[in-house]
Design a protein around this motif. Sequence first.
Motif, short mmCIF file in Angstrom:
data_model
loop_
_atom_site.label_atom_id
_atom_site.label_comp_id
_atom_site.label_asym_id
_atom_site.label_seq_id
_atom_site.Cartn_x
_atom_site.Cartn_y
_atom_site.Cartn_z
N CYS A 1 0.81 -1.21 0.00
CA CYS A 1 0.00 0.00 0.00
C CYS A 1 0.85 1.27 0.00
N GLN A 2 2.07 1.14 0.51
CA GLN A 2 2.94 2.32 0.54
C GLN A 2 3.26 2.81 -0.86
N HIS A 3 3.21 1.84 -1.79
CA HIS A 3 3.56 2.17 -3.18
C HIS A 3 2.33 2.43 -4.02
N SER A 4 1.18 2.55 -3.36
CA SER A 4 -0.03 2.89 -4.14
C SER A 4 -0.67 4.15 -3.58
N PHE A 5 -1.42 4.05 -2.48
CA PHE A 5 -2.22 5.22 -2.07
C PHE A 5 -1.61 6.04 -0.93
N TYR A 6 -0.45 5.64 -0.41
CA TYR A 6 0.10 6.40 0.73
C TYR A 6 0.43 7.84 0.38
N GLN A 7 0.71 8.11 -0.90
CA GLN A 7 0.95 9.50 -1.30
C GLN A 7 -0.18 10.39 -0.79
N LEU A 8 -1.42 9.92 -0.99
CA LEU A 8 -2.58 10.72 -0.55
C LEU A 8 -2.59 10.86 0.98
N LEU A 9 -2.23 9.79 1.68
CA LEU A 9 -2.23 9.88 3.14
C LEU A 9 -1.21 10.92 3.61
N HIS A 10 -0.06 10.95 2.95
CA HIS A 10 1.02 11.82 3.41
C HIS A 10 0.88 13.26 2.93
N GLN A 11 0.42 13.43 1.70
CA GLN A 11 0.44 14.80 1.17
C GLN A 11 -0.89 15.23 0.54
N GLY A 12 -1.92 14.39 0.67
CA GLY A 12 -3.22 14.79 0.12
C GLY A 12 -3.91 15.79 1.05
N THR A 13 -5.17 16.03 0.79
CA THR A 13 -5.88 17.06 1.55
C THR A 13 -6.90 16.46 2.52
N ARG A 14 -6.94 15.13 2.60
CA ARG A 14 -7.97 14.50 3.43
C ARG A 14 -7.40 13.96 4.73
N LEU A 15 -8.25 14.00 5.73
CA LEU A 15 -7.88 13.36 7.00
C LEU A 15 -8.30 11.89 6.89
N VAL A 16 -7.33 11.00 7.03
CA VAL A 16 -7.64 9.57 6.95
C VAL A 16 -7.07 8.85 8.17
N PRO A 17 -7.90 8.60 9.18
CA PRO A 17 -7.40 7.82 10.32
C PRO A 17 -7.02 6.42 9.84
N CYS A 18 -5.90 5.93 10.35
CA CYS A 18 -5.40 4.62 9.89
C CYS A 18 -5.29 3.64 11.05
N ASP A 19 -5.60 2.39 10.77
CA ASP A 19 -5.33 1.31 11.72
C ASP A 19 -4.20 0.47 11.15
N PHE A 20 -3.05 0.50 11.78
CA PHE A 20 -1.96 -0.41 11.39
C PHE A 20 -2.12 -1.69 12.20
N ILE A 21 -1.90 -2.83 11.55
CA ILE A 21 -1.93 -4.11 12.27
C ILE A 21 -0.56 -4.77 12.07
N VAL A 22 0.14 -5.02 13.16
CA VAL A 22 1.47 -5.65 13.03
C VAL A 22 1.62 -6.80 14.03
N PHE A 23 2.56 -7.67 13.69
CA PHE A 23 2.83 -8.84 14.54
C PHE A 23 4.31 -8.87 14.91
N GLY A 24 4.57 -9.26 16.15
CA GLY A 24 5.95 -9.31 16.62
C GLY A 24 6.76 -10.38 15.93
#
Length: 552
Positions: A392-415
Motif C-alpha cells: 500500500c505504501q507504493h499505491s495510495f500512501y501518497q494521498l495519506l502523506h500529502q493529500g488534503t484528506r484526514l484519513v485515520p489509519c489502523d496499522f496491524i502488526v505482529f511481533g
Amino acid sequence: MATDIQVITKFAPAKRTAWKALEAHYRRVRELHLRNLFADDPTRGERMVAHGAGIHLDYSKNRITDQTLKLLIQLAEESGLQARIDAMFRGEKINTTEKRAVLHVALRAPRGASIFVDGVNVVPQVHTVLERMSHFCNRVRSGDWKGCTGKRIRHVINIGIGGSDLGPVMAHEALRHYSDRSMTFQFVSNVDGTAFVEAVRDCDPAETLFIVSSKTFTASETMTNARTARSWLLAGLNGDEKSVANHFVAISMNAADVAQFGIDTRNMFEFWEWVGGRYSLGSAIGLSTMLDIGPRNFLALLDGLHQMDMHFLSTPFERNMPVLMGLLTVWYNNLFGAQTVAVLPYEQYLHRFPAYLQQLTMESNGKHVTAIGTEVTQSTSPIYWGEPGTNCQHSFYQLLHQGTRLVPCDFIVFGRSLNSLGRHHDMLVGNAFAQAEALAFGKTTEEVKAEGIADWLTPHRVFEGNQPSNMIFAERLTPETLGQLVALYEHSVFTQGVTWNINSFDQWGVELGEALAGQIIPELEAMEEPQLAHDSSTNGLIRRYRSLKDAS
Ligand code: G6Q
C-alpha cells in the motif's frame, strides 16, 4: 428490567450532552498537532495504550487529549453503552427491526455458559453443532469420508455470499499457515459464471465437496451457484443422483429447503436466527475454515473471539480496546468530518481482512435512521478500506502523506513472522512503525530547507503530518489472534452504532436493488421484446443488452 426499546429511547441522541461538549472541545483542539502533543507530554506513548485479550493497542498517535477521551467516554456512558452491551450478552432482542437477539458472542461461549433466547439456553446447541462439525471435519481430513466413487476429498468449494462467504474467505487466507495443503479450498460467491467455472476448472468431481452456505437457503446467487454445482457434479459422475449425498453438505437454518435441494439433512449444520450473516464466522459458516485448519485450531479461533468478548464486556471503558477504537472512529467521523478509515495490515496473510471489514462495518452502520426510526442528525459509518503493507505504501500512501484528506489509519502488526526469512520481518515491521511516525509528525518546511532543498521544490517536499493512527500489535498471527482481531472490530462497530443510536444488525438497504433485479432479469431473458416501464436510462440499457445478446 428495561426492555431494549426502552433503553434505546432513554438514550436517544438528543439527550446526550456530551455531543455538545465534544463540539466545543473539538473547536479548541482541532488545530493541535501531534508534534506538540508528543513534545508536551513525553510519556504520551506509554500512557495512551491498552492491552488485553492478546492485543496491544497504541492509540497515542491520535489527535486527542486526556479531555477528549473523558468526553468520548462520557458520550459512551450517556449513550447507555454498558446497558446495550449487557443487553446483547443477555440475549435481548437488540436487533429491534427484525425482532432478533444478536448473539454471535454465544457462538464462542465456553461449554457450561448460559445465554438464553426466549427462555432457552442456546450454548448447549452451539456445542452440539461444534461437535458434529468436528466429527465431520475429522472424517474428511482423515479420508474416512469418501466421495461416491471411493476417492477421498481433495477439493472443498464453499458456495455462499455476503456473510456466508467473506468471513470464510478471509479466514482461509489469514490462516493458510495452519491449513491442510492436501486439499484445495475455493469460494464461489459471485453469480458471474466465471467464478464457478474457474473454481472447478482443476477439480475432479469425484474428489470435490461442496459446502452450500446459506442461512436462509434463498440467496439467489448461492442457490444459482449451488444448482450449477449440482449439475456439474452429476455430469461428471454419470448422472448418479445418489452422489449428491457424498459431495454436498449444507449450512443453514432452513432444513426444508435443504432437503428439497436434495441434501440429506443429516449432512446439514445448523445455525440460528440470532446469528447475523456478517457475524457468523464462528458459527457453522466456519465449516470450511474448520476443514482447512482442523477442529483444534478452529476452537482456538473461537477462544480468541471469546477472549475479546470478555474484554469488551467487563473492561472499564478507558481501557476497553473496542470501546476506545469505536469512540476514536466517532471522534474523527463526527467532529473532524473524516469520511474513511484505512485498515493497513502489515501481514500478507491478512490481505482479505480489509474486504471482510467492509461488510462488517458498513453493512452494520451504514444507516440513515436511528433505532426508533427518526432521521439521524450525524454521519454514520465511515468508509472502511485498505490493503496490506508494504504494498500500500507504493499505491495510495501518497494521498495519506500529502493529500488534503484526514484519513485515520489502523496499522496491524505482529511481533513474529510465520515465515521468517532473513531480514524480511524487520523490514516489514520497520516500515509500519515508520509510516505511522511519518504520518503523525510529517516534515516541516524548516526541516526540508535544512536539507538544502531548493526553494521552488520545498513545498513539494513538505509533509504536513498530523494524520492519526492506531497501532494494533499482537505477537503472531494464529487462529486465536485472528479471533481476537475480528471481535475487536465487531465490538468497535457496536460501540459506534450505540453512540449513533442506530441498529447495527439489520441490512434493509440490500433489498431494493435485489427486488429491481428480480424485475429486470426476466426482461433481459424474455423471448419477446418486453414492455419496459423503467426510467429512460434503464430502458435504454436493457435494450442495448438485449441487442448485444441477440447478436451473440
Ligand atoms: C449479512 C447479511 C448478508 C447475508 C447474505 C447471505 O449480515 O445478512 O450478507 O449473509 O445475504 O445470506 P444467506 O446466508 O441467507 O444466503
